[in-house]
Design a protein around this motif. Structure first.
Motif, PDB file in Angstrom:
ATOM      1  N   ILE A   1      -5.525 -10.781   3.950  1.00  0.00           N
ATOM      2  CA  ILE A   1      -4.315 -11.287   3.291  1.00  0.00           C
ATOM      3  C   ILE A   1      -3.342 -10.135   3.035  1.00  0.00           C
ATOM      4  CG2 ILE A   1      -3.453 -12.281   1.116  1.00  0.00           C
ATOM      5  CD1 ILE A   1      -4.603 -14.400   3.039  1.00  0.00           C
ATOM      6  N   ALA A   2      -3.842  -9.006   2.546  1.00  0.00           N
ATOM      7  CA  ALA A   2      -2.977  -7.843   2.314  1.00  0.00           C
ATOM      8  C   ALA A   2      -2.345  -7.384   3.630  1.00  0.00           C
ATOM      9  CB  ALA A   2      -3.771  -6.707   1.669  1.00  0.00           C
ATOM     10  N   SER A   3      -3.117  -7.393   4.711  1.00  0.00           N
ATOM     11  CA  SER A   3      -2.582  -7.022   6.036  1.00  0.00           C
ATOM     12  C   SER A   3      -1.405  -7.909   6.409  1.00  0.00           C
ATOM     13  CB  SER A   3      -3.653  -7.179   7.125  1.00  0.00           C
ATOM     14  OG  SER A   3      -4.713  -6.291   6.939  1.00  0.00           O
ATOM     15  N   LYS A   4      -1.558  -9.204   6.181  1.00  0.00           N
ATOM     16  CA  LYS A   4      -0.501 -10.158   6.513  1.00  0.00           C
ATOM     17  C   LYS A   4       0.723  -9.942   5.624  1.00  0.00           C
ATOM     18  CE  LYS A   4      -3.768 -13.744   8.095  1.00  0.00           C
ATOM     19  NZ  LYS A   4      -3.769 -13.329   9.467  1.00  0.00           N
ATOM     20  N   MET A   5       0.500  -9.601   4.359  1.00  0.00           N
ATOM     21  CA  MET A   5       1.623  -9.417   3.434  1.00  0.00           C
ATOM     22  C   MET A   5       2.420  -8.156   3.739  1.00  0.00           C
ATOM     23  SD  MET A   5       0.239 -10.662  -0.258  1.00  0.00           S
ATOM     24  CE  MET A   5       1.860 -10.526  -1.019  1.00  0.00           C
ATOM     25  N   ILE A   6       1.728  -7.051   4.026  1.00  0.00           N
ATOM     26  CA  ILE A   6       2.449  -5.790   4.236  1.00  0.00           C
ATOM     27  C   ILE A   6       2.660  -5.488   5.714  1.00  0.00           C
ATOM     28  CG2 ILE A   6       1.824  -4.822   1.996  1.00  0.00           C
ATOM     29  CD1 ILE A   6      -0.368  -3.253   3.250  1.00  0.00           C
ATOM     30  N   MET A   7       2.225  -6.439   6.559  1.00  0.00           N
ATOM     31  CA  MET A   7       2.448  -6.378   8.005  1.00  0.00           C
ATOM     32  C   MET A   7       1.959  -5.094   8.653  1.00  0.00           C
ATOM     33  SD  MET A   7       6.020  -8.367   8.443  1.00  0.00           S
ATOM     34  CE  MET A   7       6.723  -8.852   6.885  1.00  0.00           C
ATOM     35  N   MET A   8       0.793  -4.649   8.203  1.00  0.00           N
ATOM     36  CA  MET A   8       0.088  -3.550   8.856  1.00  0.00           C
ATOM     37  C   MET A   8      -1.387  -3.688   8.536  1.00  0.00           C
ATOM     38  SD  MET A   8       1.640  -0.447   6.544  1.00  0.00           S
ATOM     39  CE  MET A   8       0.350   0.759   6.545  1.00  0.00           C
ATOM     40  N   PRO A   9      -2.252  -3.157   9.398  1.00  0.00           N
ATOM     41  CA  PRO A   9      -3.689  -3.355   9.180  1.00  0.00           C
ATOM     42  C   PRO A   9      -4.169  -2.736   7.863  1.00  0.00           C
ATOM     43  CG  PRO A   9      -3.265  -2.462  11.373  1.00  0.00           C
ATOM     44  CD  PRO A   9      -1.971  -2.422  10.629  1.00  0.00           C
ATOM     45  N   VAL A  10      -4.987  -3.495   7.150  1.00  0.00           N
ATOM     46  CA  VAL A  10      -5.602  -3.015   5.917  1.00  0.00           C
ATOM     47  C   VAL A  10      -7.115  -3.121   6.115  1.00  0.00           C
ATOM     48  CG1 VAL A  10      -5.963  -3.491   3.457  1.00  0.00           C
ATOM     49  CG2 VAL A  10      -3.668  -3.699   4.443  1.00  0.00           C
ATOM     50  N   THR A  11      -7.810  -2.001   5.992  1.00  0.00           N
ATOM     51  CA  THR A  11      -9.257  -2.009   6.189  1.00  0.00           C
ATOM     52  C   THR A  11     -10.010  -1.755   4.891  1.00  0.00           C
ATOM     53  OG1 THR A  11      -9.181   0.315   6.804  1.00  0.00           O
ATOM     54  CG2 THR A  11      -9.108  -1.291   8.603  1.00  0.00           C
ATOM     55  N   GLN A  12      -9.297  -1.274   3.863  1.00  0.00           N
ATOM     56  CA  GLN A  12      -9.941  -1.097   2.565  1.00  0.00           C
ATOM     57  C   GLN A  12      -8.963  -1.457   1.462  1.00  0.00           C
ATOM     58  OE1 GLN A  12     -11.131   2.989   2.480  1.00  0.00           O
ATOM     59  NE2 GLN A  12      -9.097   3.743   1.963  1.00  0.00           N
ATOM     60  N   LEU A  13      -9.530  -1.830   0.328  1.00  0.00           N
ATOM     61  CA  LEU A  13      -8.688  -2.290  -0.781  1.00  0.00           C
ATOM     62  C   LEU A  13      -8.202  -1.095  -1.599  1.00  0.00           C
ATOM     63  CD1 LEU A  13     -10.686  -5.473  -1.705  1.00  0.00           C
ATOM     64  CD2 LEU A  13      -8.425  -5.348  -0.652  1.00  0.00           C
ATOM     65  N   ASP A  14      -7.185  -0.418  -1.070  1.00  0.00           N
ATOM     66  CA  ASP A  14      -6.573   0.699  -1.787  1.00  0.00           C
ATOM     67  C   ASP A  14      -5.509   0.150  -2.741  1.00  0.00           C
ATOM     68  OD1 ASP A  14      -4.484  -0.042  -0.116  1.00  0.00           O
ATOM     69  OD2 ASP A  14      -4.577   1.778   1.105  1.00  0.00           O
ATOM     70  N   GLU A  15      -4.761   1.043  -3.355  1.00  0.00           N
ATOM     71  CA  GLU A  15      -3.781   0.631  -4.359  1.00  0.00           C
ATOM     72  C   GLU A  15      -2.701  -0.284  -3.781  1.00  0.00           C
ATOM     73  OE1 GLU A  15      -0.886   2.663  -7.709  1.00  0.00           O
ATOM     74  OE2 GLU A  15      -2.439   3.892  -6.774  1.00  0.00           O
ATOM     75  N   LEU A  16      -2.225   0.014  -2.581  1.00  0.00           N
ATOM     76  CA  LEU A  16      -1.196  -0.822  -1.951  1.00  0.00           C
ATOM     77  C   LEU A  16      -1.734  -2.227  -1.673  1.00  0.00           C
ATOM     78  CD1 LEU A  16       1.632  -1.131  -0.701  1.00  0.00           C
ATOM     79  CD2 LEU A  16       0.662  -0.278   1.454  1.00  0.00           C
ATOM     80  N   ALA A  17      -2.954  -2.301  -1.138  1.00  0.00           N
ATOM     81  CA  ALA A  17      -3.549  -3.597  -0.805  1.00  0.00           C
ATOM     82  C   ALA A  17      -3.786  -4.435  -2.065  1.00  0.00           C
ATOM     83  CB  ALA A  17      -4.853  -3.393  -0.046  1.00  0.00           C
ATOM     84  N   THR A  18      -4.360  -3.828  -3.101  1.00  0.00           N
ATOM     85  CA  THR A  18      -4.637  -4.602  -4.326  1.00  0.00           C
ATOM     86  C   THR A  18      -3.334  -5.006  -5.006  1.00  0.00           C
ATOM     87  OG1 THR A  18      -4.975  -2.573  -5.604  1.00  0.00           O
ATOM     88  CG2 THR A  18      -6.948  -3.663  -4.725  1.00  0.00           C
ATOM     89  N   SER A  19      -2.313  -4.157  -4.927  1.00  0.00           N
ATOM     90  CA  SER A  19      -1.013  -4.496  -5.492  1.00  0.00           C
ATOM     91  C   SER A  19      -0.422  -5.712  -4.770  1.00  0.00           C
ATOM     92  CB  SER A  19      -0.067  -3.295  -5.381  1.00  0.00           C
ATOM     93  OG  SER A  19       1.223  -3.651  -5.814  1.00  0.00           O
ATOM     94  N   ALA A  20      -0.547  -5.738  -3.450  1.00  0.00           N
ATOM     95  CA  ALA A  20      -0.037  -6.874  -2.667  1.00  0.00           C
ATOM     96  C   ALA A  20      -0.765  -8.163  -3.057  1.00  0.00           C
ATOM     97  CB  ALA A  20      -0.190  -6.600  -1.169  1.00  0.00           C
ATOM     98  N   VAL A  21      -2.096  -8.091  -3.173  1.00  0.00           N
ATOM     99  CA  VAL A  21      -2.874  -9.287  -3.507  1.00  0.00           C
ATOM    100  C   VAL A  21      -2.565  -9.752  -4.940  1.00  0.00           C
ATOM    101  CG1 VAL A  21      -5.205 -10.245  -3.711  1.00  0.00           C
ATOM    102  CG2 VAL A  21      -4.645  -8.760  -1.792  1.00  0.00           C
ATOM    103  N   CYS A  22      -2.392  -8.801  -5.867  1.00  0.00           N
ATOM    104  CA  CYS A  22      -1.996  -9.167  -7.243  1.00  0.00           C
ATOM    105  C   CYS A  22      -0.646  -9.869  -7.240  1.00  0.00           C
ATOM    106  CB  CYS A  22      -1.912  -7.928  -8.132  1.00  0.00           C
ATOM    107  SG  CYS A  22      -3.455  -7.479  -8.908  1.00  0.00           S
ATOM    108  N   GLU A  23       0.283  -9.350  -6.460  1.00  0.00           N
ATOM    109  CA  GLU A  23       1.611  -9.960  -6.386  1.00  0.00           C
ATOM    110  C   GLU A  23       1.520 -11.370  -5.806  1.00  0.00           C
ATOM    111  OE1 GLU A  23       5.370 -10.790  -7.121  1.00  0.00           O
ATOM    112  OE2 GLU A  23       4.207  -9.136  -7.960  1.00  0.00           O
ATOM    113  N   LEU A  24       0.635 -11.564  -4.844  1.00  0.00           N
ATOM    114  CA  LEU A  24       0.424 -12.905  -4.299  1.00  0.00           C
ATOM    115  C   LEU A  24      -0.044 -13.855  -5.416  1.00  0.00           C
ATOM    116  CD1 LEU A  24       0.289 -14.533  -1.530  1.00  0.00           C
ATOM    117  CD2 LEU A  24      -2.166 -14.191  -1.739  1.00  0.00           C
ATOM    118  N   GLY A  25      -0.989 -13.380  -6.236  1.00  0.00           N
ATOM    119  CA  GLY A  25      -1.453 -14.189  -7.376  1.00  0.00           C
ATOM    120  C   GLY A  25      -0.323 -14.517  -8.327  1.00  0.00           C
ATOM    121  N   ASN A  26       0.531 -13.538  -8.594  1.00  0.00           N
ATOM    122  CA  ASN A  26       1.698 -13.744  -9.454  1.00  0.00           C
ATOM    123  C   ASN A  26       2.635 -14.805  -8.871  1.00  0.00           C
ATOM    124  OD1 ASN A  26       2.286 -12.669 -11.921  1.00  0.00           O
ATOM    125  ND2 ASN A  26       3.412 -10.923 -11.130  1.00  0.00           N
ATOM    126  N   MET A  27       2.877 -14.734  -7.564  1.00  0.00           N
ATOM    127  CA  MET A  27       3.771 -15.699  -6.912  1.00  0.00           C
ATOM    128  C   MET A  27       3.180 -17.100  -6.969  1.00  0.00           C
ATOM    129  SD  MET A  27       5.404 -13.749  -3.634  1.00  0.00           S
ATOM    130  CE  MET A  27       4.075 -12.663  -3.152  1.00  0.00           C
TER     131      MET A  27
END
Length: 155
Positions: free
Chosen positions: A71-97
């Motif tokens: 899901i983070a990969s799809k949101m930031i339009m680049m491959p995500v292989t681990q849940l780093d700060e950018l990935a978790t921030s994207a997923v949190c923002e999805l929850g907020n939306m």
């Protein structure tokens, strides 16, 4: 489960399916709702958002780590292989939306709710509340990937 019914659950599902489609280009199928203990294992990322107002409770959006990366990969339009700060921030923002959209849907029905900022939970974690059962609705995409919407409400 005082008064908890489809009218209370549907706004969460409508919002989640819309946001996942708009932000992640993912079409989900809604699985069968069931009562679940809110226990999560260490390979799961959980976004917890509190609900206040005319309906109170909490929503927890649970992603297996592999699904959260996808899901983070799809949101930031680049491959995500681990849940780093950018990935978790994207997923949190999805929850907020999703929850912001849910609040808007409730308001169109004349029910005023507010949401708390999202809390990110990882590791083995369990949530308990004494006032409501936790209803889990799986949202399934790509045949077997699932996001769980967990809702425990009191009106």
């Amino acid at each position: 489960m005082a008064g908890l019914n489809a009218e209370h659950i549907n706004p969460f599902l409508i919002a989640a399916t819309k946001i996942l489609k708009d932000m992640c280009f993912v079409d989900v199928k809604i699985g069968k709702p069931y009562v679940k203990n809110a226990d999560f294992t260490d390979d799961t990322l959980v976004i917890m958002i509190g609900i206040t107002g005319e309906i109170r409770g909490q929503a927890m959006i649970a992603f297996p780590n592999s699904v959260a990366c996808d899901i983070a990969s799809k949101m930031i339009m680049m491959p995500v292989t681990q849940l780093d700060e950018l990935a978790t921030s994207a997923v949190c923002e999805l929850g907020n939306m999703i929850m912001g959209n849910t609040a808007t849907i409730f308001s169109t029905k004349g029910i005023g709710i507010d949401i708390t900022p999202p809390t990110l939970c990882t590791g083995n974690v369990a949530f308990t509340n004494n006032y409501s059962q936790n209803i889990c609705i799986p949202l399934i995409y790509d045949e077997s990937r699932a996001i769980e919407i967990n809702v425990a409400l009191k009106d």
